[in-house]
Design an enzyme around this catalytic site. Sequence first.
Site, PDB file in Angstrom:
ATOM      1  N   GLY A  18      -7.986 -23.429  13.582  1.00 54.92           N
ATOM      2  CA  GLY A  18      -8.961 -23.585  12.609  1.00 54.92           C
ATOM      3  C   GLY A  18      -9.502 -22.430  11.978  1.00 54.92           C
ATOM      4  N   HIS A  62     -10.939 -30.023  20.719  1.00 60.76           N
ATOM      5  CA  HIS A  62     -12.126 -29.061  19.552  1.00 60.76           C
ATOM      6  C   HIS A  62     -13.291 -29.112  20.443  1.00 60.76           C
ATOM      7  CE1 HIS A  62     -13.947 -28.409  15.458  1.00 60.76           C
ATOM      8  NE2 HIS A  62     -13.811 -27.523  16.115  1.00 60.76           N
ATOM      9  N   GLU A 104       3.991   1.788   2.284  1.00 62.09           N
ATOM     10  CA  GLU A 104       4.972   0.655   2.034  1.00 62.09           C
ATOM     11  C   GLU A 104       5.991   1.278   0.882  1.00 62.09           C
ATOM     12  OE1 GLU A 104       2.297  -0.109   4.425  1.00 62.09           O
ATOM     13  OE2 GLU A 104       1.808  -0.693   2.403  1.00 62.09           O
ATOM     14  N   GLY A 162       1.027  -0.993  -0.033  1.00 65.39           N
ATOM     15  CA  GLY A 162       0.003   0.128   0.190  1.00 65.39           C
ATOM     16  C   GLY A 162       0.913   1.176  -0.085  1.00 65.39           C
ATOM     17  N   SER A 163       0.298   2.435   0.179  1.00 67.93           N
ATOM     18  CA  SER A 163       1.005   3.874  -0.204  1.00 67.93           C
ATOM     19  C   SER A 163       2.086   3.928   1.179  1.00 67.93           C
ATOM     20  CB  SER A 163      -0.022   4.945   0.191  1.00 67.93           C
ATOM     21  OG  SER A 163      -0.837   4.938   1.197  1.00 67.93           O
ATOM     22  N   HIS A 200       0.113  -3.840   4.819  1.00 66.27           N
ATOM     23  CA  HIS A 200      -0.188  -2.382   4.601  1.00 66.27           C
ATOM     24  C   HIS A 200      -0.942  -1.960   5.843  1.00 66.27           C
ATOM     25  CE1 HIS A 200      -1.513   1.448   3.317  1.00 66.27           C
ATOM     26  NE2 HIS A 200      -2.546   1.242   2.907  1.00 66.27           N
ATOM     27  N   GLU A 218      -4.431 -10.483   1.697  1.00 63.59           N
ATOM     28  CA  GLU A 218      -3.156 -10.562   2.801  1.00 63.59           C
ATOM     29  C   GLU A 218      -3.073 -12.062   3.404  1.00 63.59           C
ATOM     30  OE1 GLU A 218      -3.968  -6.025   2.324  1.00 63.59           O
ATOM     31  OE2 GLU A 218      -5.183  -7.806   2.495  1.00 63.59           O
TER      32      GLU A 218
END
Length: 535
Positions: free
Chosen positions: A399, A280, A31, A28-29, A73, A50
């Site tokens: 999970g 679980h 980075e 993004g901007s 980002h 992501e």
Amino acid sequence: MTTEFTVRDAVFDFCRRTGMTTVFGNPGSTELRMFRDFPADFDYVLGLQEIVAVGAAAGHALAKGTAALVNLHSAGGVGHALGAVFNAYRDRIPMVIVAGQQTRAMLPTRPFLGADEPETFPRPYVKWSRQTARAEDVPAAFAEAYRVAMTPPRGPVFLSVPEDDWDQPAEPIPHREVRTAFAPDPAGLRETAEALNGAESPVIVVGHGVEDEDATSLVVELAERACAPVWISPLSGRSGFPEDHALFQGFLPPVRDHLAARLEGHDVVLVLGAPVFNYHVHSEGPYIPEGARLFHFDCDPSQTAWAPVGTSVLTTVRAGVAGLLELVEKADRPVPGPRERLSPPQVSDPIDAALVIESLRERLPEDAVVVEEIPSHRDMFHARLPFGRPGSFLTMGSGVLGWSLPMGVGRALASSGERIVCVLGDGAIMYSVQALWTAVQRRLPMTVIVLDNGGYGAIRGLGRRIGLDSIPGADISGIDFVTLARGLGCPGRAVAGAADVDAALEEALGHDGPFIVSVRVAADNAAMYDEPEVL
């Protein structure tokens, strides 16, 4: 353009020295300045979401045995990625996550795309997080982050960097080494060895820590010396023991009373590199059989602290097992009989998911790596497709769905030619289907098999376990997975009849580049974890 040595220069120089020259991300901007004069010997792997970037980094880190570098980002990108970061944390996968932040001078005015409290946002599912007070401190913080990620128990770390820091002057990061292996307390080692030597019927439970530390061969030697059967811990993200070995018994269920029933008759339980235990759903009853003694070897102090039963010994797995091998005597105990081979499933319609797995087993290349994300079929999958080679099987140990397809992409990027086979559910693939685009762009040797049972089968099965026959939001229909994949550039084939399964898998496994097979399978109407599986 600056000519002096900058924060960016120091960080990339350190990355080069530590082998982190592949960057996984979605930029993004905030980075952009990180990538000014991006080094020619670095590779940026773009994920279209992501989750894809973090999952691919995980697969790459597992293949290379070192930390992966992830670029996210600001707050928005980190937020998108957090489910995948949670998986990486639970599975102890080392990665250095660097996120952009707005310019330092703007931070007091809460700017657009600024991250409020960036250090706290990804916690508690990172080992370490930081935004430095000064730009010149970024390189040292980056090096610290890497060392924390690589220290057992390994895991993700997070560094937020204001965008203007990258251009500031900095000093190179000095070279230093951290030796991370540590041995167990000698008294704890002797106590465990004496228990194994005196046991009538010991049993070993292994987790992903065994493969993480390349200790599989040592565990095999220990099991053979003690004549101890071996189980893999519940919901383990890796194998840890050859599943075609005569001493292998299977995967333990993630239910307390079922697990204790599987260990019935054993008087000493040795758990290596796994939690005690990962459940679980809840049930009452003992954690282990009445009268049994449990010993637990792990590198994570938090795991050894909360384990509900037994004696925990803090150690890296490899060092602990090597120490036991010096003390455990060769036993003369009966060896358990081999696991019963399941009968072949019927070739009939609607297609039994077991037929797909059996067909895959017959055609799977010897050097293939299989990545699995089919929660509702997991017991059947493990029963019918054993893995004998370390590193040949990967899945998620937690999970959060959408993990395994991008993890397969990252593993394939590190491939030396071996085929990566992803076996996914129709629900799972939709969390990160964008990963197919990255596989296509890189022409990765991947076969993706989708078992389409029309919905979230695991949710249905868990619902039936508590008496719910109708669950809102569990049905999925109207998705043409092959057409969707083709839109991302990936060829494929849909299978609706059992007679076409073999030909489709043969085509998919032999294709040059990624290929998807979507198989419409019958829904499983059983309740999950309802009864212990008997093989």
